[in-house]
Design an enzyme around this catalytic site. Structure first.
Site, PDB file in Angstrom:
ATOM      1  N   ASP A 614     -60.827   4.598  63.197  1.00 32.55           N
ATOM      2  CA  ASP A 614     -61.934   5.313  63.838  1.00 32.55           C
ATOM      3  C   ASP A 614     -63.112   4.389  64.114  1.00 32.55           C
ATOM      4  O   ASP A 614     -63.529   3.625  63.243  1.00 32.55           O
ATOM      5  CB  ASP A 614     -62.407   6.456  62.937  1.00 32.55           C
ATOM      6  N   HIS A 709     -68.244  21.137  64.828  1.00 30.77           N
ATOM      7  CA  HIS A 709     -69.564  21.237  64.222  1.00 30.77           C
ATOM      8  C   HIS A 709     -70.166  22.622  64.394  1.00 30.77           C
ATOM      9  O   HIS A 709     -71.344  22.830  64.110  1.00 30.77           O
ATOM     10  CB  HIS A 709     -70.499  20.172  64.809  1.00 30.77           C
ATOM     11  N   CYS A 741     -63.347  16.298  66.249  1.00 26.81           N
ATOM     12  CA  CYS A 741     -63.643  15.439  65.110  1.00 26.81           C
ATOM     13  C   CYS A 741     -62.867  15.958  63.903  1.00 26.81           C
ATOM     14  O   CYS A 741     -62.075  16.900  64.027  1.00 26.81           O
ATOM     15  CB  CYS A 741     -65.156  15.446  64.852  1.00 26.81           C
TER      16      CYS A 741
END
Length: 774
Positions: A614, A709, A741
């Site tokens: 990442d 999120h 994510c």
């Protein structure tokens, strides 16, 4: 106006302070409110208590002028949108029904409301909520919170200075609404916004403000003449207002450049400039424009973004030079102390010798006040502090911790071939498809899965000695078994082990690498209630033992499907750590890359066919000035390739990036030569897929279809629509379906539904594609 600069003593001040509290009380209160366990009144009381404690700490350290308005329940840019009435239409009903719930809906979304887009605050790891503006946006002044917090500070006996995001930076950080005309730019609204700022300034003056700070960090970037002209007009108009406090315009993170003469000539009373790192060039630039006669200069000589102690003697010399360039020189950190932990004295597990080298927010406040005292009373009055500072600096420079001869020799031996795959992507992709046998639109996740209450309890029990290592490892193994079983049942194509054993994607590796130091209480806000503990990169880096092979191999033993090995890339290991300042970042990045190269080799040798490295910080760390970018991108992309290029052609290398303006690094995304890249795309409406297509990006792409999120769960139809939008830019043979994510921050109920919807949507689109082919 009040607060006009006069020949006076030097003041000590800061622009902002960590919000969370010593025990992250703000995080617990906000999350408790979301969960219904904490009332709105209790949340506000906790926030008021934390503000009061922050001001007390600052005053105790010797800070003469404390900031107000820097505290936030979630994000200060979102607070600015509320202050100027820039509430997007879809949230107005929610805000009208309950201002606090509406505020959090803008930040996090709700089931029927998508949240505001989130991205990085300049070149930091702090995330802000991007304002959404339209040509018909009407601004209205609402300084209620800013006025209330100013009055709180004054009532508690402090000299206070409200700190607001300036109008130019606010508009430059904003984005047009989705259906805006391509000719519309938010900066076009400046004439509509300035009267609102005028009303806010008047309200703050009426509440007792002598000075108000307007932050304009966007002006340290390369701005065209049109923007500089707009800034000149804006501060001319604000400066000519009569019903206002004195205005201090602040910039930070780099040198001010062409904006310096613009602001120096503006009819405002003060400038705050950064004099650390590349921004040290502000010193010569300030002299070149003739200084700031008649104005106040706030000199940011203490690094507000890193945790190393200040060189007090050097800073005193800089301040002495600046005395001849302004009517009054005050001392500050280079930027808000939001970007560093609260208190180094809390780190009792660190070697006391090392602790001497560290300055967190409380220590930096003391450094600032010490420098102010030295300016006001002379260097002799701080002789003891200067001597102790010299000794600590010398201790660090001579420490064996900072240098490893073997590591440096290995870096010197690196060749260009070490950072290049043995075959080009078209040949590798054929070998990888044959080996992996994946369908069109392969489904996967980014890496982490929710950390359950049982796992957190086991971790706490291990620290407290209530269970031994074997008991903890059995809990980790059980979590991995559950994660693998869920992914298989959901129908994902490439699995992950879920990272149950990991505390944070950087901290986990920092704790296992030589050269890093780990803190126990060094929390820094990343976004909202998400706090991280950055590692401290203190010395040369090496890997003493494998870090991830055991648990990845265990997960792979549970399934016939490929399980990704998960690593954090070298640039992110630097960006999300407090990096050493005694050698070039490129040298440190190569050391980290070589340590990761060893881990990649061990994963491949253990039979792991897909390895994800990442690099979410690649864009974040991009220098703010264009002239510095090519050199950075050269060493940053080389470091990624150095970490990943030693594998066989049929080993598939993935990378992941999130929440950034990717358009600025499209060429670098190509240059890292990953086989598959997954990127944030849900909040930014698949913008990255179009950008990659526009430059002919040739490799595989997973633009995120689920915004992790937000607590909002996208339906299968919505994900299907997003995948079809992605297919308009990326061919089906190179498109993946995945979240934005990692899933660590979400609950299992949200994860189950969202992952199942992603798999369902991918199957639907595959069927559509099969029908087209037939």
């Amino acid at each position: 106006m009040s607060g006009q600069p006069t020949a006076s003593t030097t003041r000590a001040t800061v622009y902002g302070y960590p919000r969370q509290g010593a025990r992250r009380e703000l995080k617990r209160a906000v999350e408790g409110y979301w969960q219904g366990r904490v009332s709105a009144e209790a949340l506000r009381a906790t926030a008021a208590g934390l503000r009061r404690e922050n001001w007390r700490q600052l005053a105790q350290a010797g800070i003469d002028e404390v900031p107000t308005g820097d505290f936030s329940l979630y994000d200060h840019v979102l607070d600015t949108s509320v202050m100027v009435g820039a509430i997007p239409g879809r949230y107005r009903a929610a805000v009208a029904a309950d201002a606090l719930d509406g505020y959090f809906a803008m930040a996090r979304g709700a089931q029927d409301l998508a949240p505001l887009e989130m991205t990085k605050w300049f070149d930091t790891n702090y995330h802000y909520l991007v304002p959404e503006l339209a040509a018909d946006t009407v601004f209205t002044a609402d300084p209620t919170r800013q006025v209330a917090e100013l009055r709180e500070a004054i009532e508690q006996g402090h000299r206070a200075r409200p700190v607001l995001l300036g109008p130019i930076s606010y508009l430059l950080l904003a984005k047009p609404v989705l259906d805006a005309s391509p000719l519309f730019e938010p900066i076009n609204l400046i004439n509509r916004l300035l009267p609102v700022y005028g009303q806010i300034l008047a309200a703050l003056r009426a509440a007792g403000a002598e000075w108000v700070q307007l932050d304009e960090p966007a002006l340290v970037q390369d701005q065209p003449e049109a923007i500089l002209g707009t800034a000149a007009r804006a501060y001319r108009d604000l400066g000519r207002l009569t019903d206002r406090p004195s205005i201090l315009v602040a910039s930070y993170f780099d040198r001010l450049g062409a904006a310096l003469p613009v602001l120096a000539k503006a009819p405002i009373e003060g400038l705050a400039l950064d004099f650390t790192g590349p921004a040290a060039a502000n010193l010569d630039a300030l002299a070149a424009v003739g200084g700031l006669p008649g104005k106040r200069l706030v000199a940011g000589v203490v690094d507000g973004r890193n945790i190393w102690i200040n060189d007090l003697a050097k800073s005193l010399a800089t301040l002495g030079t600046l005395l001849g360039l302004a009517d009054r020189v005050d001392v500050a950190a280079s930027c808000s102390l939001l970007h560093v932990p609260l208190d180094a004295a809390a780190e009792r597990d660190l070697d006391p010798q090392v602790t001497r080298w560290l300055a967190f927010a409380r220590q930096k406040s003391t450094e600032i006040s010490t420098l102010a005292r030295g300016m006001n009373q002379g260097p002799d009055t701080i002789r003891a502090e200067l001597a102790a500072n010299r000794a600590a600096l010398s201790s660090r420079a001579g420490s064996a911790l900072t240098r490893d001869v073997a590591v440096r020799a290995r870096v010197e031996a690196v060749t260009e071939a070490d950072a290049r795959r043995s075959q080009p992507y078209p040949e590798r992709s054929v070998a990888q498809r044959a080996k992996l046998g994946l369908p069109l639109l392969p489904t996967t996740t980014i890496g982490s899965f929710p950390q359950t209450a049982e796992l957190r309890t086991a971790r706490a029990d291990l620290r407290a000695g209530r269970i031994d290592a074997a008991g903890y490892e059995e809990r980790v193994a059980a979590e991995i078994r559950e994660v693998i079983a869920f992914q298989e049942a959901a129908g994902l194509d490439v699995l992950v082990h879920g990272e149950a054993e990991r505390n944070d994607m950087v901290q986990y590796f920092a704790e296992q690498l030589n050269g890093y130091l780990a803190t126990q209480h060094g929390w820094v806000q990343s976004y909202g209630t998400r706090y991280v503990r950055p590692g401290i990169l203190a010395g040369d880096v090496s890997r003493p033992a494998p870090m991830t092979v055991r648990w990845t191999s265990y997960a792979q033993s549970l399934t016939a499907k490929p399980v990704k090995g998960m690593l954090t890339g070298p640039v992110t290991m630097l960006a999300w750590s407090f990096v050493r300042d005694d050698q070039p970042a490129a040298d440190t990045a190569r050391q980290v890359a070589l340590a990761l190269r060893d881990e990649v080799a061990d994963l491949e040798a253990a039979g792991v066919a897909v390895i994800q490295v990442d690099e979410p910080a690649l864009r974040e760390t991009l220098p703010l000035r264009a002239a510095a970018r090519p050199a950075y991108l050269d060493w940053a992309t080389e470091a990624f390739r150095l970490a990943t290029s030693g594998v066989r052609p049929d080993t598939q290398i993935h990378t992941h990036m999130c929440y950034a303006e990717f358009g600025d690094i499209i060429e670098a995304i190509d240059a890292i030569d990953a086989d598959v890249i997954s990127l944030e795309a849900a909040r930014s409406r698949m913008e990255i897929a179009r950008q990659l297509a526009g430059v002919g990006y040739p490799r595989e792409v997973g633009p995120g279809v689920y915004d992790i999120h937000s607590p909002r769960v996208p339906g299968a139809d919505e994900v299907t629509s997003m995948l079809r939008t992605g297919l308009e830019a990326i061919p089906a043979a190179r498109l993946w379906a995945n979240p934005d994510c990692g899933l660590k921050t979400r609950g299992w109920s949200e994860v189950r539904a969202s992952v199942e919807n992603i798999v369902s949507a991918a199957r639907t689109v595959r069927e559509d594609l099969a029908e087209v082919v037939s």
